[in-house]
Design an enzyme around this catalytic site. Structure first.
Site, PDB file in Angstrom:
ATOM      1  N   ALA A  11      -9.351   5.485   5.365  1.00  0.00           N
ATOM      2  CA  ALA A  11      -8.972   6.613   6.134  1.00  0.00           C
ATOM      3  C   ALA A  11     -10.270   7.480   6.286  1.00  0.00           C
ATOM      4  CB  ALA A  11      -7.967   7.536   5.607  1.00  0.00           C
ATOM      5  N   GLY A  12     -10.530   7.736   7.677  1.00  0.00           N
ATOM      6  CA  GLY A  12     -11.530   8.692   7.816  1.00  0.00           C
ATOM      7  C   GLY A  12     -12.764   8.031   8.547  1.00  0.00           C
ATOM      8  N   ASN A  33      -8.689   1.728  11.002  1.00  0.00           N
ATOM      9  CA  ASN A  33      -7.616   1.533  11.989  1.00  0.00           C
ATOM     10  C   ASN A  33      -8.168   2.228  13.135  1.00  0.00           C
ATOM     11  OD1 ASN A  33      -5.493   0.945  13.242  1.00  0.00           O
ATOM     12  ND2 ASN A  33      -4.006   1.910  12.209  1.00  0.00           N
ATOM     13  N   THR A  34      -8.103   3.606  13.080  1.00  0.00           N
ATOM     14  CA  THR A  34      -8.474   4.505  14.156  1.00  0.00           C
ATOM     15  C   THR A  34      -9.835   4.247  14.972  1.00  0.00           C
ATOM     16  OG1 THR A  34      -7.271   6.158  13.102  1.00  0.00           O
ATOM     17  CG2 THR A  34      -8.502   6.916  14.969  1.00  0.00           C
ATOM     18  N   LYS A  44       0.933  -1.165   0.035  1.00  0.00           N
ATOM     19  CA  LYS A  44       0.075  -0.106   0.022  1.00  0.00           C
ATOM     20  C   LYS A  44       0.920   1.163  -0.106  1.00  0.00           C
ATOM     21  CE  LYS A  44      -3.270   2.717   2.831  1.00  0.00           C
ATOM     22  NZ  LYS A  44      -3.669   2.801   4.167  1.00  0.00           N
ATOM     23  N   GLY A  52      -7.560   9.417  10.819  1.00  0.00           N
ATOM     24  CA  GLY A  52      -7.521   9.556  12.112  1.00  0.00           C
ATOM     25  C   GLY A  52      -8.720  10.523  12.737  1.00  0.00           C
TER      26      GLY A  52
END
Lengths: 417, 255
Positions: B182-183, B204-205, B95, B156
């Site tokens: 993301a997000g 992830n976050t 990635k 994040g």
């Protein structure tokens, strides 16, 4: 001037004592701290001006509970919000501030905490900074490690499992020149994944040289951003030159370093103003160098050899926590380091809120890792410490304690490119 | 009906790609299990360690590693990190993450395109993290990417589908899988992205900041599966106002 800092060493000649006293008592005997000395590179930058103008106009007593509440409600923390969070009015809201800080830390760093250790390779110094154990008038055992000794220290540290090292020297160009530090960096690359430097400020080309030798992070403490106070504390030597020190991070980035760290030494001056200036120093640097990795340290004054009266005055743990949380909310993406100057209990608590990096297995002396790590008496000479540490936990104990708090200790998250 | 995510010729049943970098190593296994994930990302710089506890040791067998190039600021640096990943035994997936901004960690599309071109030629299965821009996505396709990974919101931030309209354009126009990365902060947002036609979700976050990580992993799994089924079933239209008459208004017309 606060004379708690002044101690006359027994070994000083009468001429040296006379000069020392004159520097301490007669401002006219000191050089202009805003004037560059020969060989100091001057870069084009307006960051100092921006930081100082914000700091000088900051009146912490002007902020109210309303401003603090508004700051906590805002999605993005503005400079005004930061000023409110650093003000006395924010103290009753410390728990809410900590909750918000924790959320920001989690979003940007998850539950990871990075570990590193400092390695002092020399403690010679050409400056008279009245609060520092290494100052040139302080009667301590001086030492500079040779490459063989440095390698031995590095091997001992590396065997403990540590992968990130911060190389430090006293601020003496003649005793610890750039080639010497560069050689130490090259050695460090053999034993560690990541190499940082905390040395005297140098020119762009010299930072570039050190970067090529393997260093990628530069930490410079401004000590205090209050220029007048700075001139009263740094009485002699190249460190007396305030603007050259201020621009050090920028020169390091211009020299190709990946990241830089800023800090004030809390307890030297008005800590709220110093905290504001430290955060804004990072803020403006990041705007100018958006690719750079930024971090903040937050050291408080500690006792030194021959002077145990030095303490951080009005910066108690509560205020330190407030400052660190304000840093986190204002600069959520920035690394925050809390050193072994602080107690184990404070460090255990603050890594759960906002700090993302702590040191372990720390010695601020020279050449004493073997005796400190193994308990064996050293067979060689050792140099005295810069300041007394408060948290002496080894890497193993620190690792276990952090994991015990439900956090993930990380020894390396870096590639030298 | 067989519904699989195909990346670089490899077939995956799960459409949930898990991040690994923001939570305790001992939670990775539970997260993978409860998420039903078959792909997990990890930062090469985090795996490039001599430490006693290497993140690689915590990743369950059979899970495909998706090493990322975080820390790269240029295409050249990303290429070097990708090659290192291969040397570390992380396989051929990579990635690409190239950031020249440490505050928002926004990806640099032009550098990402350059890195994709080099790495695809070297046989990597390249999944580029990108800002959702149609022109850049087309360039990535032409350079040999195996998918595109547009961000939904700053990494994040847990802000959800802030870039919704632009992601929809990519879904509509790009023939490769569009993996929303993301997000994404909540399962409902993941579900919505899947309903829009995203091929997979990376998070992830959202998990790392949850009170109970494995439970949140399970919630995401269900949301992603629900969104996928809704997309495949063909969503009904949504009226913005009023109601719809069930008898046709034009029924009176005679020829």
């Amino acid at each position: 001037m606060d004379n708690r800092f002044f101690v006359d060493g027994k070994h000083l000649s009468s001429a040296a004592l006379a000069k020392k006293h004159s520097l301490e008592t007669d401002p006219a005997s000191r050089t202009d701290h805003m004037a560059y000395m020969d060989g100091m590179e001057q870069i084009k930058s307006d960051i100092m001006e921006k930081v100082l103008s914000e700091m000088n106009s900051y009146d912490p007593s002007r902020y109210t509970a309303r401003d603090v509440k508004a700051a906590l409600e805002h999605d993005t923390c503005t400079v005004e919000d930061l000023k409110a969070l650093l003000s006395p009015a924010a103290e009753p809201f410390l728990e809410q501030i900590a909750q918000r800080a924790r959320l920001e830390t989690l979003k940007h760093f998850g539950n990871t905490v990075y570990l590193f250790t400092p390695l002092y390779i020399a403690n010679y110094c050409e400056n008279y900074c009245v609060y520092c154990g290494f100052n040139c008038y302080n009667d301590i055992s001086r030492m500079k490690l040779n490459m063989e000794q440095i390698e031995r220290e590095m091997r001992i540290i590396s065997d403990s499992g540590m992968e990130e090292i911060l190389i430090l020297t006293g601020e003496s160009r003649s005793q610890s020149n750039i080639a010497y530090i560069g050689e130490a960096c090259q050695l460090a690359r053999k034993y560690f994944r990541m190499v940082g430097l905390e040395i005297y400020p140098v020119n762009v080309e010299e930072y570039q040289y050190l970067h090529e030798r393997g260093a990628d992070y530069v930490t410079v403490f401004q000590e205090t951003y209050d220029s007048r106070r700075y001139s009263e504390l740094h009485l002699l030597g190249h460190k007396r030159v305030y603007p050259y020190r201020f621009d050090a991070q920028e020169r390091a980035l211009m020299g190709g370093m990946r990241g830089v760290a800023c800090s004030a030494l809390l307890g030297l001056s008005d800590f709220r103003k110093d905290a504001l200036a430290s955060a804004l120093h990072v803020y403006f640097l990041q705007r100018k160098y958006p690719h750079a990795e930024m971090s903040l340290s937050c050291p408080r004054l500690r006792p030194i050899i021959n002077n145990n009266k030095i303490d951080p005055l009005d910066v108690h743990e509560t205020q330190l926590c407030q400052i660190i949380c304000a840093y986190r909310i204002f600069l959520p993406f920035v690394g925050i380091t809390v050193s072994s100057r602080e107690s184990a209990s404070f460090r255990n608590g603050i890594v759960k809120i906002a700090a993302t990096k702590v040191s372990a297995g720390v010695s601020t002396g020279i050449g004493d890792h073997e005796s400190k790590y193994s308990g064996k008496a050293s067979d060689g000479a050792e140099g005295d410490e810069q300041f007394e540490i408060s948290d002496a936990r080894s890497l193993d104990v620190m690792y276990r304690d952090i994991a015990g708090e439900g956090l993930q200790p990380v020894l390396n998250d870096y590639i030298y490119l | 009906m067989k519904d699989q995510l195909i990346l670089g010729g490899r077939e995956f049943h799960s459409r949930f790609i898990l991040g690994s970098g923001k939570y305790s190593l001992n939670l990775i296994e539970a997260a993978v299990r409860d998420a039903g994930a078959e792909i997990i990302t990890l930062a090469v710089r985090r795996a490039n360690t001599a430490e006693q506890e290497n993140i690689l040791d915590y990743i369950p067998e059979g899970v495909t590693l998706l090493p990322n190039t975080s820390g790269a600021r240029t295409a050249e640096e990303a290429v070097r990190i990708a090659r290192l990943a291969r040397e570390l035994g992380c396989g051929d997936f990579v990635k690409i993450e190239i950031m020249r901004d440490t505050k928002y960690l926004l990806p640099d599309n032009s550098e990402t395109i350059r890195a994709t071109e080099v790495l695809a030629k070297e046989g990597f299965i390249v999944l580029p993290y990108m800002f959702p821009d149609l022109n850049a996505a087309r360039d990535l396709v032409n350079c040999g990417a195996a998918a595109v990974m547009p961000l939904a919101a700053p990494i994040g931030s847990n802000k959800g589908l802030a870039a919704k309209e632009f992601i929809q354009i990519l879904v509509d126009e790009i023939d490769l899988p569009v993996i929303v990365d993301a997000g994404i902060g909540k399962p409902s947002q993941a579900c919505e992205a899947m309903e829009m036609g995203a091929a997979a979700i990376m998070a992830n976050t959202a998990l790392a900041t949850a009170g109970d990580l494995p439970l949140m992993a399970a919630a995401f799994r269900q949301a992603i599966e629900a969104g996928r089924k809704a997309y495949l079933s063909g969503l009904g239209r949504v009226l913005t106002r009023g109601a719809s008459a069930s008898d046709p208004l034009t029924g009176f017309l005679r020829d």
